[in-house]
Design a protein around this motif. Structure first.
Motif, PDB file in Angstrom:
ATOM      1  N   GLY A  58       0.844  -1.187   0.000  1.00  0.00           N
ATOM      2  CA  GLY A  58       0.000   0.000   0.000  1.00  0.00           C
ATOM      3  C   GLY A  58       0.877   1.234   0.000  1.00  0.00           C
ATOM      4  O   GLY A  58       2.039   1.185   0.423  1.00  0.00           O
ATOM      5  N   SER A  62      -1.990   4.188   3.716  1.00  0.00           N
ATOM      6  CA  SER A  62      -2.366   2.784   3.518  1.00  0.00           C
ATOM      7  C   SER A  62      -1.135   1.883   3.621  1.00  0.00           C
ATOM      8  O   SER A  62      -1.219   0.740   4.079  1.00  0.00           O
ATOM      9  CB  SER A  62      -3.023   2.586   2.153  1.00  0.00           C
ATOM     10  OG  SER A  62      -4.285   3.209   2.111  1.00  0.00           O
ATOM     11  N   ALA A  66      -0.638  -1.199   6.049  1.00  0.00           N
ATOM     12  CA  ALA A  66      -0.257  -2.502   5.492  1.00  0.00           C
ATOM     13  C   ALA A  66       0.965  -3.063   6.206  1.00  0.00           C
ATOM     14  O   ALA A  66       1.058  -4.271   6.467  1.00  0.00           O
ATOM     15  CB  ALA A  66       0.023  -2.363   3.994  1.00  0.00           C
ATOM     16  N   ALA A 104      -3.530  -6.030  -0.856  1.00  0.00           N
ATOM     17  CA  ALA A 104      -3.248  -4.666  -1.311  1.00  0.00           C
ATOM     18  C   ALA A 104      -4.238  -3.690  -0.698  1.00  0.00           C
ATOM     19  O   ALA A 104      -5.453  -3.893  -0.771  1.00  0.00           O
ATOM     20  CB  ALA A 104      -3.322  -4.592  -2.837  1.00  0.00           C
ATOM     21  N   LEU A 105      -3.713  -2.617  -0.083  1.00  0.00           N
ATOM     22  CA  LEU A 105      -4.549  -1.608   0.559  1.00  0.00           C
ATOM     23  C   LEU A 105      -4.494  -0.305  -0.224  1.00  0.00           C
ATOM     24  O   LEU A 105      -3.412   0.180  -0.569  1.00  0.00           O
ATOM     25  CB  LEU A 105      -4.079  -1.331   1.991  1.00  0.00           C
ATOM     26  CG  LEU A 105      -4.523  -2.293   3.093  1.00  0.00           C
ATOM     27  CD1 LEU A 105      -3.864  -3.667   2.926  1.00  0.00           C
ATOM     28  CD2 LEU A 105      -4.201  -1.726   4.467  1.00  0.00           C
ATOM     29  N   SER A 106      -5.665   0.247  -0.497  1.00  0.00           N
ATOM     30  CA  SER A 106      -5.774   1.570  -1.108  1.00  0.00           C
ATOM     31  C   SER A 106      -7.202   2.017  -0.872  1.00  0.00           C
ATOM     32  O   SER A 106      -8.137   1.388  -1.395  1.00  0.00           O
ATOM     33  CB  SER A 106      -5.469   1.526  -2.608  1.00  0.00           C
ATOM     34  OG  SER A 106      -5.844   2.739  -3.227  1.00  0.00           O
ATOM     35  N   SER A 111      -4.752   3.844  -6.427  1.00  0.00           N
ATOM     36  CA  SER A 111      -3.345   4.225  -6.272  1.00  0.00           C
ATOM     37  C   SER A 111      -2.530   3.691  -7.445  1.00  0.00           C
ATOM     38  O   SER A 111      -2.476   2.479  -7.685  1.00  0.00           O
ATOM     39  CB  SER A 111      -2.779   3.669  -4.957  1.00  0.00           C
ATOM     40  OG  SER A 111      -3.459   4.211  -3.859  1.00  0.00           O
ATOM     41  N   VAL A 114       0.097   0.950  -6.825  1.00  0.00           N
ATOM     42  CA  VAL A 114      -0.456  -0.386  -6.550  1.00  0.00           C
ATOM     43  C   VAL A 114      -1.026  -0.994  -7.825  1.00  0.00           C
ATOM     44  O   VAL A 114      -0.774  -2.164  -8.147  1.00  0.00           O
ATOM     45  CB  VAL A 114      -1.545  -0.312  -5.453  1.00  0.00           C
ATOM     46  CG1 VAL A 114      -2.207  -1.681  -5.268  1.00  0.00           C
ATOM     47  CG2 VAL A 114      -0.935   0.170  -4.135  1.00  0.00           C
ATOM     48  N   THR A 132     -10.287  -1.819   0.206  1.00  0.00           N
ATOM     49  CA  THR A 132     -10.519  -0.454  -0.266  1.00  0.00           C
ATOM     50  C   THR A 132     -11.802   0.097   0.354  1.00  0.00           C
ATOM     51  O   THR A 132     -12.588  -0.628   0.955  1.00  0.00           O
ATOM     52  CB  THR A 132     -10.658  -0.379  -1.808  1.00  0.00           C
ATOM     53  OG1 THR A 132     -12.007  -0.696  -2.174  1.00  0.00           O
ATOM     54  CG2 THR A 132      -9.699  -1.316  -2.524  1.00  0.00           C
TER      55      THR A 132
END
Length: 332
Positions: A58, A62, A66, A104-106, A111, A114, A132
């Motif tokens: 992330g 984020s 992460a 995956a963080l967004s 993003s 990412v 998300t």
């Protein structure tokens, strides 16, 4: 007459702002908790079934979240690590194998750093879990599983700084880690093995045998010894006590500094002529060498004592320790 609202810079105004943040973020957590459903279970299954590790990534805030999620997963039985998406595009993708699951963080789900990784990950065959705040975002659509962490409002009054959203993402990460921990049957001992240098590791891994005095360092006298002979033994071994044993080294009693003070208060007692068996404590608290050191600390605290004799299954004396040994071992 109505009370005027507090000035923003006044102490009361500052406290109001703080309480408002807690209220907004509590509402955000409740909203996300209500969405824990089949997608959450599917994400857990992907992590449980992977032959590799969970790779968390992330950008920005984020990314910080992460990184924390990766650390929590790793310390609770799910191998995980963090990869910066910007660095991944410049070589760190080599850290991710085809056996790994990617988390995956967004919050926006858009993003660039990412999204740039997705074609490579897809081509490599990695399963993707997206976290998300926008179920219709590019990242959410490309993911095998999407975890919706959208919040009603940010706690930031400008609605700019990620606040409620990062709290919700952190909580979702904790929820994943705890669910996986329970599914794996992860125990306190398992946790301690990954934290050997910390206080918890010492509490859960250190045993009596690791901190006790053994062999000739254990103070002991026979029942027919005089009080003065027992005092010589106590002074030599410097533990503030001595075990009283029979010819087979089985524990008969204990004599401590506290017992000595009580003995000295009795004018009828002759230190040289009185046998230690007449003044010893006959049923002292004991502990086994395989017990945890923290159990000794709890026993001492509960019974207001400062030392323990260590015995085996037949009550033979095998060791001794006092509160100072536990302090040196940083158990207490």
């Amino acid at each position: 007459m109505a009370t005027a609202p507090s000035s923003p810079g006044a102490p009361a105004g500052l406290a109001e702002s703080g309480r408002r943040v807690f209220e907004i973020e509590a509402q955000a957590l409740a909203a996300v908790a209500a969405r824990i459903d089949g997608d959450f279970s599917a994400a857990c299954r992907l992590m449980l079934e992977t032959r590799g590790r969970v790779v968390c990534t992330g950008m920005g805030k984020s990314g910080h979240v992460a990184r924390k999620i990766a650390a929590t997963l790793a310390s609770t039985g799910t191998p995980a690590f963090y990869v910066h998406p910007g660095e991944a595009g410049h070589g760190d993708l080599g850290m991710i194998t085809d056996a790994d699951v990617v988390l995956a963080l967004s919050y926006s789900g858009e993003s660039d750093e990412v999204l740039m990784l997705l074609p490579v990950l897809k081509r490599q065959g990695n399963r993707l879990i997206a976290m998300t705040g926008r179920p219709g975002s590019s990242l959410a659509r490309e993911a095998d599983v999407h975890l919706d962490v959208s919040v009603p409002a940010e706690a930031c009054p400008l609605a700019l700084a990620p606040t409620s959203s990062t709290t919700a993402s952190l909580a979702m990460g904790d929820a994943l880690a705890v669910a996986l921990l329970e599914a794996r049957g992860f125990t306190a001992d398992d946790f301690a093995r990954s934290h050997p240098a910390g206080a918890l590791g010492r509490r859960l891994l250190l045993h009596i045998a690791d901190v006790m005095h053994g062999g000739d360092d254990v103070p002991r006298v026979h029942a027919d010894a005089s009080i003065s002979e027992a005092l010589v033994e106590m002074s030599a071994k410097r533990l503030g006590m001595t075990a009283v044993v029979d010819d087979d080294d089985r524990l008969l009693g204990l004599y401590t500094d506290g017992d000595l003070r009580r003995t000295l208060d009795d004018a009828r007692v002759d230190l040289r002529g009185t046998r230690i068996a007449e003044v010893m404590t006959r049923s002292p608290k004991t502990i086994g060498a395989d017990a945890l050191a923290v159990e000794a600390a709890q026993l001492m605290e509960a019974h207001k004592i400062s030392g323990l004799i260590v015995v085996d299954g037949e009550r033979r004396v095998v060791g001794a320790l006092n509160i100072h040994d536990l302090l040196r071992a940083r158990v207490v």
